[in-house]
Design a protein around this motif. Structure first.
Motif, PDB file in Angstrom:
ATOM      1  N   ASP A  85      48.691 126.722 -22.812  1.00  0.00           N
ATOM      2  CA  ASP A  85      47.543 127.220 -23.574  1.00  0.00           C
ATOM      3  C   ASP A  85      46.325 126.310 -23.424  1.00  0.00           C
ATOM      4  O   ASP A  85      45.507 126.205 -24.340  1.00  0.00           O
ATOM      5  CB  ASP A  85      47.904 127.400 -25.041  1.00  0.00           C
ATOM      6  N   ASP A  97      42.889 127.540 -24.394  1.00  0.00           N
ATOM      7  CA  ASP A  97      42.502 127.663 -25.796  1.00  0.00           C
ATOM      8  C   ASP A  97      41.721 126.444 -26.294  1.00  0.00           C
ATOM      9  O   ASP A  97      41.198 126.461 -27.416  1.00  0.00           O
ATOM     10  CB  ASP A  97      43.745 127.851 -26.678  1.00  0.00           C
ATOM     11  N   THR A 107      53.505 124.249 -25.081  1.00  0.00           N
ATOM     12  CA  THR A 107      52.200 124.638 -25.623  1.00  0.00           C
ATOM     13  C   THR A 107      51.608 123.477 -26.423  1.00  0.00           C
ATOM     14  O   THR A 107      52.332 122.698 -27.037  1.00  0.00           O
ATOM     15  CB  THR A 107      52.322 125.859 -26.550  1.00  0.00           C
ATOM     16  N   ARG A 160      48.797 124.045 -28.676  1.00  0.00           N
ATOM     17  CA  ARG A 160      48.285 124.620 -29.937  1.00  0.00           C
ATOM     18  C   ARG A 160      47.040 123.878 -30.415  1.00  0.00           C
ATOM     19  O   ARG A 160      47.008 123.356 -31.536  1.00  0.00           O
ATOM     20  CB  ARG A 160      49.371 124.600 -31.011  1.00  0.00           C
TER      21      ARG A 160
END
Length: 505
Positions: free
Chosen positions: A454, A457, A482, A484
């Motif tokens: 990710d 993001d 990930t 986050r």
């Protein structure tokens, strides 16, 4: 109508109730758990997470471990599985000599007959070694791995030395005399579970069926057995006349694991009751030593304890740390500032932001410079106003906040910033915001630790900080690799990150 006597009685009763309430409100330190009464000659209790010894009794005396020896044999089998030299489905041949040994209960107790000339899988042999404690099955695996049992024993001793154990192995099974310490057995069990947690799939079995016969586990602390103890999922017994009755065990309570070892108990019952007493004491000590009641069995316990001992502002509520609540910007700022301060690692004040620096009030027009030759005469009745001395302006929304001082100091050091004069102290902080703050206060190498699923993001303003802090190991991915970055952090996650920061200072 109340009489004066009844009114006096009510007042006295009221005072008694008030006194009882006040006394109940006084925090009284809980007494330390009473040490267990252990009949075994040697014993030890170890905290799996930290390796801390919570209790010991003659734990460094060399004693005969009997079949607890098989734990080292199984450990080396798992090393071979990890290296790819074996699989659980690998079929291991059974020689005539080993088939005979498997039936020789006098010289190789805990016998489980093996079929001569056939082959048995590694998975099955592991179950026979760890559950009914089959001695001949150990020799079968030792010869298959090292060519001979003698060569395998050399590896056992070399492995023990590498792990920091005090042991003198002379065979792979423990049916014959050799020596190690209770502390060493606890060290081995802890290392085994840490490196190969799948071992618990074997040690938690209450029994195993082989060639049409059911063989129960000799560790009767397991669920449903005679001395069942809640949370026990292993480990291994040992019994020969020279050893007495031995038992290494492990149990989990609220996610926290304890390891116990007893050596040279007088009978099967006492090795189990001793082990139950040791596990009870171990869990009680974890609660007693916990810095806050709600982190006694939490994965962040060690980090919370170390930060509290350092004097970091954790913003606890009495005996509650609230590990799973989200951490606010104010809370993280207070934790970070005090962690750096206590570690003597605060950055120097920027030259343009000294705490003694004064600023002029807004909308104030300074007079033009007056020539030295001119004199200004003011009316006597008009006093000259003193211009107020101001420090660097605070954010508008932190006046009176419990973290005002920490936020102000952190802002002066350029560790944190606000937006349009506001800091929003009670808003939860995200992982990428935390990364940016840490990148500002640490001199991290310009390395790229990204590569998470990710990465896209991550906000552009946080990208470089995320790369550096991830490379430094301060942040790690979750399931599926990930990061986050936009997720808010819990208080438990924050103390873990700050512990890593302190470790690298």
């Amino acid at each position: 109508m109340y009489t004066s006597k009844s009114r006096r009685s009510m007042r006295v009763m009221g005072l008694v109730l008030l006194l009882a309430f006040l006394l109940s409100s006084v925090a009284i330190a809980a007494p330390a758990p009473e040490k267990p009464s252990v009949t075994a000659a040697s014993a030890i209790v170890m905290d799996y997470d930290t390796g801390e010894v919570l209790y010991e009794k003659d734990a460094d005396t060399m004693r005969v471990p009997a079949s607890m020896t098989k734990v080292m044999t199984a450990y080396i089998i798992f090393e071979e599985l990890e290296a790819g030299n074996l699989t659980l489905d690998t079929m291991v041949p059974i020689s005539a000599a080993n088939a005979q040994r498997s039936r020789d209960g006098s010289n190789y107790p805990a016998s489980v007959p093996l079929p001569a000339g056939s082959s048995v899988s590694v998975d099955t042999l592991l179950k026979l070694i760890l559950v009914p404690s089959a001695s001949a099955s150990c020799i079968v695996m030792a010869e298959y791995i090292s060519g001979s049992e003698a060569a395998f024993v050399q590896r056992m001793n070399a492995t023990a030395q590498r792990l920091g154990m005090t042991a003198e192995y002379k065979n792979s099974h423990g049916a014959h005399v050799h020596y190690l310490t209770a502390r060493s057995q606890a060290i081995l069990v802890r290392e085994f579970i840490h490196r190969f947690p799948q071992i618990l799939d074997y040690t938690s079995l209450t029994g195993v069926s082989f060639n049409g016969k059911w063989y129960p586990n000799t560790n009767k602390l397991l669920p449903g057995l005679d001395y069942a103890y809640s949370g026990v999922d292993g480990f291994k017994t040992g019994t020969i006349s020279a050893a007495g009755y031995c038992l290494s065990a492990t149990a989990v309570k609220n996610g926290h694991r304890i390891i116990s070892v007893v050596m040279k108990s007088s009978n099967d019952r006492t090795r189990h009751t001793d082990s139950r007493a040791l596990l009870d004491y171990g869990f009680a000590m974890v609660e007693y030593q916990s810095p806050y009641a709600d982190v006694a069995y939490h994965w962040c316990r060690e980090d919370v304890a170390s930060l509290k001992d350092l004097g970091v502002e954790l913003h606890a509520s009495g005996d509650s740390f609230r590990p799973d609540e989200v951490i606010t910007r104010a809370e993280f700022t207070a934790m970070l500032y005090t962690a750096l301060e206590r570690s003597n690692a605060l950055p120097e004040l920027p030259e343009t932001a000294s705490p003694e620096e004064t600023t002029a009030p807004e909308n104030t027009t300074l007079p033009e410079e007056t020539p030295a030759s001119e004199e200004i005469t003011l009316p006597e009745e008009t006093p000259v106003p003193e211009e107020p001395v101001q420090t660097e302006p605070l954010f508008y929304d932190i006046y009176g906040h419990w973290a005002q001082d920490y936020i102000q100091k952190a802002a002066q050091l350029d560790l944190i910033t606000g937006t349009d004069g506001y800091f929003t102290p009670d808003r939860p902080i995200t992982r990428q915001e935390m990364m940016v703050v840490l990148d500002r206060c640490l001199e991290l190498p310009d390395e790229n630790g990204l590569g998470f699923s990710d990465d896209d993001d991550i906000a552009l303003w946080a990208l470089e900080a995320a790369a550096r802090t991830s490379a430094a190991g301060l942040f790690q991915g979750g399931n599926g690799n990930t990061l986050r970055p936009e997720a808010t952090c819990s208080r438990a996650e924050a103390v873990t990150v700050l512990s890593r920061v302190i470790d690298m200072l």
